[in-house]
Scaffold this active site. Structure first.
Site, PDB file in Angstrom:
ATOM      1  N   SER A  85      23.785  40.290   0.696  1.00 14.49           N
ATOM      2  CA  SER A  85      24.313  41.631   0.921  1.00 14.49           C
ATOM      3  C   SER A  85      25.745  41.507   1.414  1.00 14.49           C
ATOM      4  O   SER A  85      26.119  40.489   2.010  1.00 14.49           O
ATOM      5  CB  SER A  85      23.470  42.354   1.985  1.00 14.49           C
ATOM      6  OG  SER A  85      24.088  43.560   2.397  1.00 14.49           O
ATOM      7  N   TYR A 141      20.705  43.053  10.934  1.00 16.67           N
ATOM      8  CA  TYR A 141      20.758  42.816   9.494  1.00 16.67           C
ATOM      9  C   TYR A 141      21.935  41.919   9.145  1.00 16.67           C
ATOM     10  O   TYR A 141      21.817  41.012   8.317  1.00 16.67           O
ATOM     11  CB  TYR A 141      20.853  44.159   8.767  1.00 16.67           C
ATOM     12  CG  TYR A 141      20.694  44.069   7.267  1.00 16.67           C
ATOM     13  CD1 TYR A 141      19.608  43.411   6.694  1.00 16.67           C
ATOM     14  CD2 TYR A 141      21.618  44.679   6.415  1.00 16.67           C
ATOM     15  CE1 TYR A 141      19.456  43.349   5.318  1.00 16.67           C
ATOM     16  CE2 TYR A 141      21.467  44.629   5.038  1.00 16.67           C
ATOM     17  CZ  TYR A 141      20.389  43.960   4.493  1.00 16.67           C
ATOM     18  OH  TYR A 141      20.253  43.898   3.125  1.00 16.67           O
TER      19      TYR A 141
END
Length: 255
Positions: A140, A153
């Site tokens: 990501s 995250y």
């Protein structure tokens, strides 16, 4: 570049296959003639996906050692695979570090990092023996630049990014191609909902964003990267919608 001939007799293991980018990747590869093992925890969704695409459904939790061993045994019995696509992962919560939820952080690290490691570790001997193995990790842009409320995250995806880079260095002598695809904002069925736990909050993530990426957009990039001739390695692919120039720069249209 014509890729059709490159996909003949190719076999991929795709994790996170029950929804979103993982499901779209199974559809994209199956449509190109790949044999695909679709791996996720939800057996009912995998069965439906298998019926629609011809993929081989295999319910498994990538963090569970017994599940990983059973998957490896099934793929070995089925003739092996030359490509491993690690898509299983996700985010939970958007708390600041000062309000961090330990369970959310533990879950994110286990699924994104330890799960990727366990599956990859299990399949490396098979990929080495193949002689032209490929590992693609879906990370990501959260693993490339931190942002407020994303620390858990960020930390997991930064770790997965580092794991991917180390794997490329370690396995180049075995002719294993290691690819990283790092998407930005992708509008999928469950990602924001799972992260925030509320439909209204999830909808606000995408509110006003003109043409966010879709799961199919990312899956098409994954399909292209793993279908190229093996000597071509796309080390790191960052894919964002045009409206998102950076993690912190997102254009939203006002009604």
């Amino acid at each position: 570049m014509t890729l059709g001939a490159q996909t003949q007799n190719k076999t991929a293991v795709v994790t996170g296959a029950s929804t979103g980018i993982g499901e779209a990747t199974v559809r994209a590869l199956s449509g190109e003639g790949w044999k695909v093992y679709a791996v996720a925890r939800r057996a009912d969704r995998l069965e439906a996906l298998g019926a629609a695409t011809g993929a081989v459904p295999f319910p498994a939790d990538v963090t569970n050692d017994d599940d990983v061993a059973a998957l490896l045994a099934a793929v070995t019995k089925g003739g092996g695979a030359d490509t491993l696509i690690n898509i299983a992962g996700g985010a939970r919560g958007a708390d600041t570090i000062g309000n961090a939820d330990t369970e959310d952080w533990d879950w994110m690290y286990q699924v994104n990092v330890v799960g990727t490691m366990k599956i990859t570790r299990a399949f490396l001997p098979m990929l080495r023996e193949n002689g032209e193995g490929t590992v693609l990790n879906l990370t990501s842009t959260a693993g490339l630049a931190a942002y407020e409320g994303g620390a858990g995250y960020n930390a997991a995806k930064f770790a997965q990014h580092a794991l991917t880079n180390a794997l490329r260095l370690e396995e180049v002598g075995n002719n294993i191609r290691v690819i990283e695809v790092a998407p930005g904002l992708v509008h999928t069925e469950e990602f924001a909902l799972n992260r925030l736990g509320d439909k209204d909050a999830a909808a606000k993530v995408y509110a006003g964003v003109e043409k966010p990426l879709t799961a199919d957009d990312v899956a098409d990039v994954v399909r292209y990267a793993v279908s190229l001739p093996h000597h071509i390695n796309l080390d790191e692919i960052v894919i964002r919608p045009v409206a998102q120039a950076a993690n912190h720069k997102l254009i939203r249209k006002q009604d």
